[in-house]
Design an enzyme around this catalytic site. Structure first.
Site, PDB file in Angstrom:
ATOM      1  N   HIS A   1     -13.625  -1.475  -1.329  1.00  0.00           N
ATOM      2  CA  HIS A   1     -12.629  -1.087  -0.329  1.00  0.00           C
ATOM      3  C   HIS A   1     -12.898  -1.777   1.010  1.00  0.00           C
ATOM      4  CE1 HIS A   1      -9.262   1.873  -0.364  1.00  0.00           C
ATOM      5  NE2 HIS A   1      -9.273   1.633   0.932  1.00  0.00           N
TER       6      HIS A   1
ATOM      7  N   ARG B   1     -15.168  -0.091   3.526  1.00  0.00           N
ATOM      8  CA  ARG B   1     -14.580   1.001   4.311  1.00  0.00           C
ATOM      9  C   ARG B   1     -14.810   2.368   3.691  1.00  0.00           C
ATOM     10  NH1 ARG B   1     -10.859  -0.556   7.900  1.00  0.00           N
ATOM     11  NH2 ARG B   1      -9.295   1.033   7.457  1.00  0.00           N
TER      12      ARG B   1
ATOM     13  N   SER C   1       0.821  -1.202   0.000  1.00  0.00           N
ATOM     14  CA  SER C   1       0.000   0.000   0.000  1.00  0.00           C
ATOM     15  C   SER C   1       0.860   1.260   0.000  1.00  0.00           C
ATOM     16  CB  SER C   1      -0.897   0.010   1.242  1.00  0.00           C
ATOM     17  OG  SER C   1      -1.544   1.255   1.402  1.00  0.00           O
TER      18      SER C   1
ATOM     19  N   SER D   1     -14.272  -4.139  -6.230  1.00  0.00           N
ATOM     20  CA  SER D   1     -13.937  -3.860  -4.829  1.00  0.00           C
ATOM     21  C   SER D   1     -14.778  -2.714  -4.297  1.00  0.00           C
ATOM     22  CB  SER D   1     -12.449  -3.492  -4.713  1.00  0.00           C
ATOM     23  OG  SER D   1     -12.112  -3.083  -3.403  1.00  0.00           O
TER      24      SER D   1
ATOM     25  N   LYS E   1      -8.444  -0.675  -9.386  1.00  0.00           N
ATOM     26  CA  LYS E   1      -9.165  -1.233  -8.240  1.00  0.00           C
ATOM     27  C   LYS E   1     -10.231  -0.266  -7.758  1.00  0.00           C
ATOM     28  CE  LYS E   1      -8.138  -2.918  -3.530  1.00  0.00           C
ATOM     29  NZ  LYS E   1      -8.718  -1.823  -2.717  1.00  0.00           N
TER      30      LYS E   1
ATOM     31  N   ARG F   1      -7.990  -8.610   4.711  1.00  0.00           N
ATOM     32  CA  ARG F   1      -8.071  -8.915   6.142  1.00  0.00           C
ATOM     33  C   ARG F   1      -7.508 -10.301   6.450  1.00  0.00           C
ATOM     34  NH1 ARG F   1     -12.795  -5.813   5.080  1.00  0.00           N
ATOM     35  NH2 ARG F   1     -12.883  -3.945   6.413  1.00  0.00           N
TER      36      ARG F   1
ATOM     37  N   THR G   1      -5.843   2.556  -7.141  1.00  0.00           N
ATOM     38  CA  THR G   1      -7.083   2.582  -6.374  1.00  0.00           C
ATOM     39  C   THR G   1      -7.877   3.838  -6.719  1.00  0.00           C
ATOM     40  OG1 THR G   1      -6.158   1.274  -4.572  1.00  0.00           O
ATOM     41  CG2 THR G   1      -8.072   2.628  -4.056  1.00  0.00           C
TER      42      THR G   1
ATOM     43  N   TYR H   1      -2.075   5.626  -4.774  1.00  0.00           N
ATOM     44  CA  TYR H   1      -3.079   6.671  -4.640  1.00  0.00           C
ATOM     45  C   TYR H   1      -2.596   7.888  -5.416  1.00  0.00           C
ATOM     46  CZ  TYR H   1      -5.390   4.151  -0.824  1.00  0.00           C
ATOM     47  OH  TYR H   1      -6.055   3.234  -0.076  1.00  0.00           O
TER      48      TYR H   1
END
Length: 390
Positions: A279, A282, A110, A277, A255, A334, A159, A133
């Site tokens: 996220h 979230r 990330s 996705s 994504k 996760r 993303t 990002y």
């Protein structure tokens, strides 16, 4: 028998991580936006899909190997980008990357990681993916892309769904930050989690090293949110894929896709693959689960590009359900984070092995020998799956 040997499911791994990781960092992983309805739906909707069992078929010589974005993988998964992973366990990104490399699947770092691009590159021997990002400061973005290229990252994961930060109540209530603030509450947490605390004393990686030197006080959640509002570029659009691809010179995976029209736009503008996705629940609470919208997105663009998905994958059975509905593979967020928190590199290795075994056994009970043959004929149509032919 060690504690990881007693872990039989990802739910077991989650429980072990909860015992080992300070509350604010465990809650960061185990949470969603607002009511957490979409977060729960990501898992719950998998349970609405039933398999077709087949018997008296040859189950010998099974294979779950595949390819993702042109590279061979031991199982059709990659790790999803997870921010703060290095706060689940000291040097968490390095540990996860090593485990993924040994297992034979891509690791995705990330932008908001604790370990930097260079940290991971120095501690691994195979290319990994980097999640990008896009900020208003395009010089900074270009430097990030150049750093990923210099580290020989094999793909960029762009993303698209976090230009504005979704509100996650647990994080705000916990006052989460990296490095953590030494409040009386957190000192008490460290006393209860001494293994975590000792690990953190053994590393100097305690903040967002990819953005260190670029953002003042970026470890503080309130300051990070302010920086996100001021620097994450809300004008990001489909045309930006072109300059990012040109700068990187390799495949770009887009994504954050939840809508067939967005999927078409991503492909038309050069995406080499997409990730269905939300996220992890979230961002937009109230959005559908990823498994629910997967079939219509596969219908829209599956013949033109690789469709991956994330959100709710907690078992090899979930993975096979996603593949039956048309996904080429899945990203694990996760699941990997719980492994890092529960046991570092060994915890991630154990999590991947749990999924491997579940996938292999379920494949056999479906009457299949090759994961590439899994499709709609392996599941029952129901209220979740309304696509014609399912």
């Amino acid at each position: 028998m060690g504690e990881l040997d007693r872990v039989l499911t990802i739910e077991d791994m989650k429980a072990l991580a909860k015992r080992k990781v300070p509350k604010q960092f465990f809650d960061y992983v185990d949470s969603g936006a607002w009511t957490e309805g979409t977060y729960r739906a990501n898992e719950d909707d998998f349970r609405k899909i039933s398999f077709r069992q087949r018997v008296a078929v040859d189950m010998d010589n099974r294979s779950i190997a595949s390819t993702l974005v042109g590279h061979p993988v031991a199982m059709p998964v990659a790790t999803a980008p997870v921010g703060f992973l290095g706060m689940q366990s000291a040097d968490g990104e390095i540990k996860a990357a090593r485990a993924a490399e040994k297992f034979g699947v891509p690791f995705t770092l990330s932008t908001m990681s604790i370990c930097s691009i260079e940290d991971v590159a120095e501690n691994t021997s195979r290319p990994f993916w980097f999640q990008l990002y896009v900020m208003r400061d395009r010089d900074f973005v270009n430097r990030l892309i150049d750093r990923a290229k210099a580290a020989k990252c094999s793909a960029l994961v762009l993303t698209m769904d976090l230009q504005i930060l979704g509100q996650r109540h647990k994080d705000l209530r916990n006052g989460m930050s990296a490095p953590p603030k030494f409040t009386p509450k957190f000192v008490f947490e460290m006393m209860r989690k001494p293994g975590w605390a000792m690990g953190m004393l053994g590393t100097n990686r305690h903040t967002f090293r990819n953005i260190a030197g670029h953002v003042d006080g970026a470890g503080d959640l309130s300051k990070l949110a302010a920086w996100t509002s001021s620097q994450f570029d809300p004008t990001l659009n489909w045309r930006d894929i072109a300059w990012i691809k040109e700068r990187f010179g390799g495949p770009v995976i887009v994504k954050g896709i939840l809508d067939p029209d967005d999927a078409r736009q991503a492909v038309q503008h050069g995406a080499d693959a997409i990730v269905v996705s939300n996220h992890g629940g979230r961002q937009l609470d109230g959005a559908p689960s990823t498994i629910r919208v997967l079939p219509e997105i596969v219908d829209a663009v599956g013949a033109q590009t690789e469709v991956l998905m994330d959100g709710g994958i907690r078992s090899g059975q979930d993975l096979l359900k996603a593949i039956a509905l048309g996904a080429k593979g899945a990203l694990l967020g996760r699941t990997i984070a719980f492994g890092v928190g529960a046991g570092g590199e060994a915890g991630v290795a154990r999590a991947l092995e749990i999924l491997r075994k579940e996938t292999d056994i379920t494949l056999a009970l479906l009457g299949e020998r090759d994961i590439h043959n899994v499709g709609p004929h392996n599941i029952y149509a129901n209220e979740l799956v309304k696509r014609q032919g399912y």
